[in-house]
Design a protein around this motif. Structure first.
Motif, PDB file in Angstrom:
ATOM      1  N   ALA A 141       0.825  -1.216   0.000  1.00  0.00           N
ATOM      2  CA  ALA A 141       0.000   0.000   0.000  1.00  0.00           C
ATOM      3  C   ALA A 141       0.856   1.262   0.000  1.00  0.00           C
ATOM      4  O   ALA A 141       0.479   2.289  -0.579  1.00  0.00           O
ATOM      5  CB  ALA A 141      -0.932  -0.006   1.208  1.00  0.00           C
ATOM      6  N   LYS A 142       2.018   1.192   0.641  1.00  0.00           N
ATOM      7  CA  LYS A 142       2.891   2.366   0.678  1.00  0.00           C
ATOM      8  C   LYS A 142       3.349   2.741  -0.724  1.00  0.00           C
ATOM      9  O   LYS A 142       3.344   3.920  -1.102  1.00  0.00           O
ATOM     10  CB  LYS A 142       4.097   2.077   1.576  1.00  0.00           C
ATOM     11  N   CYS A 143       3.786   1.756  -1.510  1.00  0.00           N
ATOM     12  CA  CYS A 143       4.202   2.033  -2.888  1.00  0.00           C
ATOM     13  C   CYS A 143       3.023   2.538  -3.707  1.00  0.00           C
ATOM     14  O   CYS A 143       3.175   3.450  -4.536  1.00  0.00           O
ATOM     15  CB  CYS A 143       4.799   0.781  -3.526  1.00  0.00           C
ATOM     16  N   GLN A 144       1.844   1.975  -3.475  1.00  0.00           N
ATOM     17  CA  GLN A 144       0.676   2.401  -4.234  1.00  0.00           C
ATOM     18  C   GLN A 144       0.341   3.864  -3.930  1.00  0.00           C
ATOM     19  O   GLN A 144       0.054   4.647  -4.844  1.00  0.00           O
ATOM     20  CB  GLN A 144      -0.524   1.504  -3.916  1.00  0.00           C
ATOM     21  N   ARG A 145       0.384   4.234  -2.658  1.00  0.00           N
ATOM     22  CA  ARG A 145       0.122   5.639  -2.300  1.00  0.00           C
ATOM     23  C   ARG A 145       1.190   6.552  -2.886  1.00  0.00           C
ATOM     24  O   ARG A 145       0.901   7.650  -3.363  1.00  0.00           O
ATOM     25  CB  ARG A 145       0.083   5.801  -0.779  1.00  0.00           C
ATOM     26  N   GLY A 146       2.438   6.091  -2.854  1.00  0.00           N
ATOM     27  CA  GLY A 146       3.526   6.910  -3.376  1.00  0.00           C
ATOM     28  C   GLY A 146       3.423   7.175  -4.862  1.00  0.00           C
ATOM     29  O   GLY A 146       3.936   8.176  -5.363  1.00  0.00           O
ATOM     30  N   ASP A 147       2.750   6.295  -5.590  1.00  0.00           N
ATOM     31  CA  ASP A 147       2.650   6.432  -7.042  1.00  0.00           C
ATOM     32  C   ASP A 147       1.351   7.087  -7.491  1.00  0.00           C
ATOM     33  O   ASP A 147       1.179   7.359  -8.676  1.00  0.00           O
ATOM     34  CB  ASP A 147       2.773   5.041  -7.690  1.00  0.00           C
ATOM     35  N   TRP A 148       0.444   7.349  -6.557  1.00  0.00           N
ATOM     36  CA  TRP A 148      -0.884   7.784  -6.972  1.00  0.00           C
ATOM     37  C   TRP A 148      -0.871   9.086  -7.765  1.00  0.00           C
ATOM     38  O   TRP A 148      -1.629   9.233  -8.735  1.00  0.00           O
ATOM     39  CB  TRP A 148      -1.805   7.921  -5.768  1.00  0.00           C
ATOM     40  N   ALA A 149      -0.007  10.018  -7.402  1.00  0.00           N
ATOM     41  CA  ALA A 149       0.016  11.301  -8.131  1.00  0.00           C
ATOM     42  C   ALA A 149       0.285  11.094  -9.606  1.00  0.00           C
ATOM     43  O   ALA A 149      -0.206  11.854 -10.451  1.00  0.00           O
ATOM     44  CB  ALA A 149       1.082  12.219  -7.528  1.00  0.00           C
ATOM     45  N   MET A 150       1.053  10.073  -9.942  1.00  0.00           N
ATOM     46  CA  MET A 150       1.337   9.776 -11.340  1.00  0.00           C
ATOM     47  C   MET A 150       0.332   8.779 -11.912  1.00  0.00           C
ATOM     48  O   MET A 150      -0.142   8.924 -13.043  1.00  0.00           O
ATOM     49  CB  MET A 150       2.753   9.213 -11.479  1.00  0.00           C
ATOM     50  N   HIS A 151      -0.011   7.767 -11.134  1.00  0.00           N
ATOM     51  CA  HIS A 151      -0.907   6.736 -11.667  1.00  0.00           C
ATOM     52  C   HIS A 151      -2.299   7.284 -11.957  1.00  0.00           C
ATOM     53  O   HIS A 151      -2.993   6.795 -12.865  1.00  0.00           O
ATOM     54  CB  HIS A 151      -0.997   5.554 -10.692  1.00  0.00           C
TER      55      HIS A 151
END
Length: 468
Positions: free
Chosen positions: A111-121
């Motif tokens: 979940a940490k990686c997913q949150r970290g990528d959300w601005a781009m994803h």
């Protein structure tokens, strides 16, 4: 330049870019912003390189294998082909990755990686869901979209712009030929088609300039066998000029670029990388540089063509081959390289292998096996054998290739280490353990300099050897 740091005889290209404003909104290391960011990078400085424009030089001595600089990506994107096997944020290969619950296309470690990528994803998520099977932006298109989002959110320099701002990167837009201009226009169309919901675009001219910047300055992120993982932009690394006699090499730790010395450097020495595959003779290398980067190299090897004779070896016969016949075969070889590249995604593996075998037979009437065009085609044939799951065939070609690679490439070349890795894994798979361990050790000797002794790839390789 589209710099490919550094792919093998069959592949290759590079790329660069920048991040955002707040730690919550933008992913990766570029969230680490500081007011001191204009302080430069210890041990190196920007300068005017004679005949080259801007460049980077060292301000202290560096030994072989020493880290010269490390830079996070301004922006990056994982290749669509790697999705599902690697995390979209950190590029870690992992089983049982967590999938984006909405679009089902992005994958993360947790979940940490997913949150970290959300601005781009979020630029892609709803659009991918809406377009379904018609979702097909190019990798360059996806990277440019992320760059635009980063620039919009960015309020100050990020840590990948300590020496060079992203807007200072050369675009060479005035040098682009009609064919490339058409490709760039297609990228513009792709951006408007797939990303208009979440992005505000600059005017057409500025958008074309940005696409040209990325095409010219992007770096291909590769794994230990030089397989393509994704594309990224690193403004500070983009400052490094080219030489066919490089002083440093660029490798990747996750999505961060690491630049290490491959020869001893003294204060004032320029930091130089190779933008292209160095296997080929001088004229071929400079043709590639002109086509992709709009300049020719003036290094000592290019001026003297000192390596060309060894790279273009001709068979010794009682009746020596006429120069005209040699020239004709060189033209045939270059045509073969172009044709294979054009049909490798169209023809079947069997047809491609037959094409390689026929070319080797034809060229072998004039060229020795050590001729680089023969080596190139052998590399292609090895790749086809690997795809066809024919380890014996791949090994047969690989053993021939490695005899010549170390002669044609500079010390600590990733092309050489990646070939030893491939051979080592083939040997191990065929239960030839002692030969596999020997190949792994040769790969490690290069990788300890190019990647650093503590790199994840080396840690994993040591585990692989221990398990065997």
């Amino acid at each position: 330049m589209t710099r490919h740091v550094r792919a093998p005889a069959a592949t290759r290209t590079l790329s660069r870019q920048t991040p955002r404003s707040s730690t919550r909104r933008l992913p990766g290391d570029c969230a680490q912003r500081a007011a001191t960011m204009t302080g430069g990078i210890a041990g190196v400085e920007r300068f005017d390189s004679p005949g080259k424009g801007r460049g980077l030089r060292v301000t202290r001595a560096f030994g072989v294998g020493e880290l010269v600089l490390r830079s996070p990506a301004y922006s990056f994107v994982l290749s669509a082909e790697e999705r599902g096997s690697r995390c979209d944020l950190c590029f870690t290969r992992k089983e049982k990755l967590a999938r984006c619950g909405k679009c089902k296309k992005a994958f993360y470690c947790n979940a940490k990686c997913q949150r970290g990528d959300w601005a781009m994803h979020k630029l892609e998520c709803s659009a991918a869901l809406a377009f379904k099977e018609n979702w097909c932006p190019s990798e360059i298109c996806r990277l440019v979209a992320r760059i635009l989002a980063t620039k919009r959110a960015q309020k100050e320099r990020c840590v990948s712009e300590k020496i060079l701002l992203i807007d200072e990167i050369q675009s060479h837009v005035e040098d682009v030929d009609n064919e490339r201009r058409e490709r760039n226009e297609a990228e513009v169309a792709g951006l408007h088609r797939f990303f208009s919901k979440h992005l505000e675009f600059p005017d057409h001219k500025d958008l074309l300039a940005l696409i040209s910047q990325v095409a010219c300055n992007g770096f291909t992120i590769e794994d230990d066998e030089l397989s393509h993982l994704g594309t990224a932009l690193y403004p500070d690394v983009a400052l490094i000029n080219h030489s066919c006699l490089p002083s440093v090499i660029v490798t990747y730790n996750g999505t961060a670029a690491e630049v290490r010395a491959v020869r001893s450097m003294e204060p004032g020495d320029e930091v130089l990388i190779s933008y292209i595959d160095l296997l080929y003779p001088t004229d071929d290398r400079n043709n590639r540089l002109r086509e992709s980067y709009y300049f020719t190299c003036d290094c000592q090897d290019c001026r003297t063509k000192s390596s060309d004779k060894a790279k273009l070896r001709v068979r010794k016969r009682s009746d020596p081959v006429e120069p005209q016949a040699v020239g004709s075969m060189v033209r045939y070889a270059r045509k073969t390289v172009r044709e294979f590249r054009a049909v490798k995604h169209i023809k079947t593996p069997g047809e491609l292998l037959e094409m390689c075998e026929q070319s080797l037979e034809e060229m072998g009437s004039v060229f020795e096996d050590a001729n680089v065009y023969m080596v190139h085609v052998m590399y292609q044939a090895m790749g086809v054998c690997l795809y066809m799951e024919d380890p014996e065939g791949a090994l047969r070609y690989g053993e021939k290739i490695i005899k010549h690679y170390s002669k044609f490439y500079p010390p600590f070349s990733l092309n050489v280490s990646s070939m030893y890795l491939k051979l080592g894994r083939l040997y191990m798979g065929l239960e030839r353990h002692s030969e596999g361990v020997s190949a792994f050790k040769k790969a490690m000797a290069i990788m300890e300099v190019a990647h650093g002794k503590d790199h994840f790839y080396l840690t994993e390789l040591r585990k692989e050897m221990a398990q065997r």
